[in-house]
Scaffold this motif. Sequence first.
Motif, PDB file in Angstrom:
ATOM      1  N   GLY A   5     -17.922 -43.837-101.612  1.00 15.70           N
ATOM      2  CA  GLY A   5     -17.415 -45.194-101.836  1.00 15.70           C
ATOM      3  C   GLY A   5     -18.360 -46.249-101.293  1.00 15.70           C
ATOM      4  O   GLY A   5     -18.584 -47.288-101.926  1.00 15.70           O
ATOM      5  N   GLU A   6     -18.917 -45.996-100.113  1.00 14.95           N
ATOM      6  CA  GLU A   6     -19.880 -46.941 -99.543  1.00 14.95           C
ATOM      7  C   GLU A   6     -21.129 -47.016-100.413  1.00 14.95           C
ATOM      8  O   GLU A   6     -21.672 -48.103-100.646  1.00 14.95           O
ATOM      9  CB  GLU A   6     -20.260 -46.502 -98.113  1.00 14.95           C
ATOM     10  CG  GLU A   6     -19.151 -46.673 -97.100  1.00 14.95           C
ATOM     11  CD  GLU A   6     -19.420 -45.991 -95.780  1.00 14.95           C
ATOM     12  OE1 GLU A   6     -18.963 -46.512 -94.750  1.00 14.95           O
ATOM     13  OE2 GLU A   6     -20.078 -44.922 -95.770  1.00 14.95           O
ATOM     14  N   THR A   7     -21.550 -45.864-100.920  1.00 12.75           N
ATOM     15  CA  THR A   7     -22.723 -45.817-101.791  1.00 12.75           C
ATOM     16  C   THR A   7     -22.467 -46.596-103.082  1.00 12.75           C
ATOM     17  O   THR A   7     -23.294 -47.414-103.496  1.00 12.75           O
ATOM     18  CB  THR A   7     -23.080 -44.353-102.115  1.00 12.75           C
ATOM     19  OG1 THR A   7     -23.321 -43.662-100.886  1.00 12.75           O
ATOM     20  CG2 THR A   7     -24.299 -44.262-102.992  1.00 12.75           C
ATOM     21  N   MET A   8     -21.316 -46.368-103.688  1.00  8.92           N
ATOM     22  CA  MET A   8     -20.982 -47.057-104.938  1.00  8.92           C
ATOM     23  C   MET A   8     -20.868 -48.562-104.713  1.00  8.92           C
ATOM     24  O   MET A   8     -21.323 -49.356-105.546  1.00  8.92           O
ATOM     25  CB  MET A   8     -19.668 -46.505-105.502  1.00  8.92           C
ATOM     26  CG  MET A   8     -19.310 -47.066-106.848  1.00  8.92           C
ATOM     27  SD  MET A   8     -20.524 -46.555-108.072  1.00  8.92           S
ATOM     28  CE  MET A   8     -19.822 -47.237-109.534  1.00  8.92           C
ATOM     29  N   ALA A   9     -20.282 -48.963-103.588  1.00 13.46           N
ATOM     30  CA  ALA A   9     -20.146 -50.394-103.286  1.00 13.46           C
ATOM     31  C   ALA A   9     -21.527 -51.044-103.182  1.00 13.46           C
ATOM     32  O   ALA A   9     -21.740 -52.150-103.705  1.00 13.46           O
ATOM     33  CB  ALA A   9     -19.358 -50.591-101.995  1.00 13.46           C
TER      34      ALA A   9
END
Length: 185
Positions: free
Chosen positions: A27-31
């Motif tokens: 999720g952090e990567t996608m954000a």
Amino acid sequence: MTNIFQSVLNTLKLEIDNEPKSPLHVGETMACWMYGALMDEATIFMQIGLNSTSDNQLVAILQESLTQCDKQSSELRNFMKKEGIHLPSVSEPRPDSDPKAVPLGAKMTDDEIANGISIKTATAIIHCATSAAQSIRNDVGMMWVEFMNEKLVFGASLKKLMRERSWIKVPPYYYPPGRPSQSGH
């Protein structure tokens, strides 16, 4: 208010700097990837806006937004490279052109430009808030809070200009059935 907010951020940074860094979760990567794409595409919009208007105040807002988008994109790209995240592809930058030479049917109006900046700013603020709330790593969460703070401050000056120029779009007012009269009777 910005000074108080910045003071709190600076205090929290001292705590975060000593925290062990786990790998980013998906999720952090996608954000990061999505916000990088958003800032890069917003940059293109600002360039097109600068090619479409000769209004001095709107040009100043566009330049401020362009500088902010470039700054945040650069910070985020450096962070993503350090973390091993692939960077999103970006549209080609637009060359400078004379707003008076762009045909009327091809260029945006000042109202359209201002509302486009507003939409992109609101989208960025929402993305930053959501990303901060979903971040496990404190350094990542702090990055989102800093980006959001910058966008909030910018958004306030943009809204002021849009109100002064009657460019702000207001949804229809809602008057619920049975609402007490506002006239004091």
